[in-house]
Scaffold this motif. Structure first.
Motif, short mmCIF file in Angstrom:
data_model
loop_
_atom_site.label_atom_id
_atom_site.label_comp_id
_atom_site.label_asym_id
_atom_site.label_seq_id
_atom_site.Cartn_x
_atom_site.Cartn_y
_atom_site.Cartn_z
N GLU A 156 26.11 30.19 46.37
CA GLU A 156 27.26 29.41 45.85
C GLU A 156 27.77 29.99 44.53
N ILE A 157 29.09 29.95 44.40
CA ILE A 157 29.74 30.52 43.20
C ILE A 157 30.00 29.42 42.17
N ASP A 158 29.62 29.68 40.92
CA ASP A 158 29.87 28.72 39.83
C ASP A 158 31.19 28.99 39.12
N MET A 159 31.61 30.26 39.13
CA MET A 159 32.78 30.63 38.31
C MET A 159 33.47 31.85 38.92
N VAL A 160 34.80 31.81 38.88
CA VAL A 160 35.61 32.93 39.39
C VAL A 160 36.60 33.33 38.30
N MET A 161 36.74 34.62 38.08
CA MET A 161 37.76 35.14 37.16
C MET A 161 38.74 35.95 38.00
N LEU A 162 39.99 35.53 38.02
CA LEU A 162 41.03 36.23 38.79
C LEU A 162 41.88 37.04 37.84
N ASP A 163 41.80 38.36 37.93
CA ASP A 163 42.53 39.21 36.98
C ASP A 163 42.91 40.54 37.64
N GLY A 164 43.21 40.50 38.95
CA GLY A 164 43.60 41.72 39.65
C GLY A 164 45.09 41.67 39.98
N ALA A 165 45.45 42.21 41.14
CA ALA A 165 46.87 42.22 41.55
C ALA A 165 47.40 40.79 41.59
N PHE A 166 48.55 40.57 40.94
CA PHE A 166 49.09 39.21 40.79
C PHE A 166 49.33 38.52 42.13
N THR A 167 49.70 39.31 43.15
CA THR A 167 50.08 38.73 44.43
C THR A 167 48.87 38.39 45.31
N LEU A 168 47.66 38.71 44.85
CA LEU A 168 46.49 38.50 45.70
C LEU A 168 45.60 37.34 45.25
N TYR A 169 46.02 36.59 44.21
CA TYR A 169 45.14 35.52 43.72
C TYR A 169 44.85 34.49 44.81
N LEU A 175 39.47 33.45 50.27
CA LEU A 175 38.29 34.19 50.75
C LEU A 175 37.00 33.63 50.12
N LEU A 176 37.09 33.26 48.85
CA LEU A 176 35.90 32.77 48.13
C LEU A 176 35.67 31.28 48.33
N GLU A 177 36.71 30.57 48.75
CA GLU A 177 36.68 29.09 48.80
C GLU A 177 35.42 28.52 49.49
N PRO A 178 35.03 29.07 50.65
CA PRO A 178 33.85 28.49 51.32
C PRO A 178 32.57 28.60 50.48
N HIS A 179 32.56 29.49 49.49
CA HIS A 179 31.36 29.70 48.68
C HIS A 179 31.40 28.95 47.35
N LEU A 180 32.53 28.27 47.06
CA LEU A 180 32.67 27.63 45.74
C LEU A 180 31.84 26.37 45.65
N LYS A 181 31.08 26.25 44.59
CA LYS A 181 30.32 25.02 44.31
C LYS A 181 31.31 23.92 43.94
N CYS A 182 31.02 22.67 44.26
CA CYS A 182 31.87 21.58 43.76
C CYS A 182 31.78 21.62 42.23
N GLY A 183 32.90 21.67 41.56
CA GLY A 183 32.91 21.79 40.10
C GLY A 183 33.05 23.22 39.62
N ALA A 184 33.12 24.16 40.56
CA ALA A 184 33.27 25.58 40.14
C ALA A 184 34.52 25.73 39.27
N VAL A 185 34.39 26.63 38.31
CA VAL A 185 35.49 26.91 37.37
C VAL A 185 36.20 28.18 37.84
N ILE A 186 37.52 28.10 37.95
CA ILE A 186 38.30 29.28 38.37
C ILE A 186 39.31 29.56 37.26
N ILE A 187 39.28 30.77 36.75
CA ILE A 187 40.19 31.12 35.66
C ILE A 187 41.13 32.20 36.15
N GLY A 188 42.42 31.92 36.03
CA GLY A 188 43.43 32.91 36.40
C GLY A 188 44.06 33.48 35.14
N GLU A 189 43.98 34.80 34.99
CA GLU A 189 44.76 35.45 33.92
C GLU A 189 45.94 36.08 34.61
#
Ligand SMILES: C[S@@+](CC[C@H](N)C(=O)[O-])C[C@H]1O[C@@H](n2cnc3c(N)ncnc32)[C@H](O)[C@@H]1O
Length: 229
Positions: A156-169, A175-189
């Motif tokens: 399970e994933i606790d935290m995701v940092m999105l900082d790649g190609a803008f159109t792929l967030y 893709l990661l959603e099934p692995h996200l823990k309830c309460g997981a933090v996702i940060i988009g730059e």
């Protein structure tokens, strides 16, 4: 204990932010001079949509890194959610990864999966993480993260940092959603409204997220999201 304030990690980050500032100065100057910032973002997204690989190949020598303030925010988020598994989309030369791996080190360890299209960037990121004494905490995957992250996450994933190609967030999040823990933090730059539906998706509570823009580095499209189920 906090390895951002002093010691090896702090020293390596100071050096890397200086190197990044020098390497990216012409690019940042050109961006800063654009009179129509919104237009410049739309133009970049159009170029990315036409030729994503070509756009990022052209930026292979650029760090495109988070600011020290944003890096500290990543560190704080990782510690606040007691992260043990973090995934990063777009690691470049490893600056943001160092902040997050430092948080893992300052708790009781964990795993950070970093990704980048460019093998030369990942080679530099590996060297930078090693210089900071954090390389045992990170696994880098080279290539399109839409493919490399299909290889499994390991739990399970606790935290995701999105900082790649803008159109792929959005595709990466799904893709990661099934692995996200309830309460997981996702940060988009650079989570911009033009970025192919990402903000609409995470700002709709029906999709299982609560989200809001971050009040620092305005104009950079910084968004904090929490998985609610
Ligand atoms: C803004 S930079 C990341 C900066 C890094 N997070 C930091 O703060 O040091 C974006 C990176 O995403 C990478 N990238 C773009 N599209 C990608 C994809 N489809 N898969 C993996 N990496 C990608 C680019 O090569 C680039 O290095």
């Amino acid at each position: 204990m906090d390895s951002l304030s002093q010691g090896l990690v702090a020293d390596v980050l100071l050096r890397l932010h200086r190197e990044a500032e020098a390497a990216d100065a012409p690019l940042m100057q050109a961006m800063g001079e654009a009179t129509d910032q919104q237009g410049a973002i739309s133009h970049f997204i159009e170029a990315e949509t036409r030729d994503l690989t070509g756009v990022y190949r052209g930026l292979a020598d650029n760090f495109l890194n988070v600011s020290p303030e944003f890096g500290r925010f990543l560190y704080l988020c990782a510690r606040a959610c007691k992260a043990t598994r973090i995934v990063e989309f777009g690691s470049s030369m490893g600056i943001s990864a160092i902040y997050m791996a430092a948080a893992l080190r300052d708790m009781s360890g964990g795993r950070l999966i970093g990704t980048d299209l460019e093998s030369a960037k990942i080679a530099r990121a590996r060297a930078n993480l090693a210089a900071a004494g954090l390389d045992d905490l990170i696994e880098f995957r080279v290539g399109d993260a839409c493919e490399t992250l299909k290889a499994g996450i390991g739990g399970e994933i606790d935290m995701v940092m999105l900082d790649g190609a803008f159109t792929l967030y959005l595709p990466i999040l799904k893709l990661l959603e099934p692995h996200l823990k309830c309460g997981a933090v996702i940060i988009g730059e650079n989570a911009f409204a033009e970025g192919a539906g990402y903000l609409d998706y995470v700002r709709d509570p029906q999709n299982g997220y609560l989200s809001l823009p971050l009040p620092f580095n305005p104009g950079r499209g910084n968004e904090l999201t929490i998985r609610t189920r």
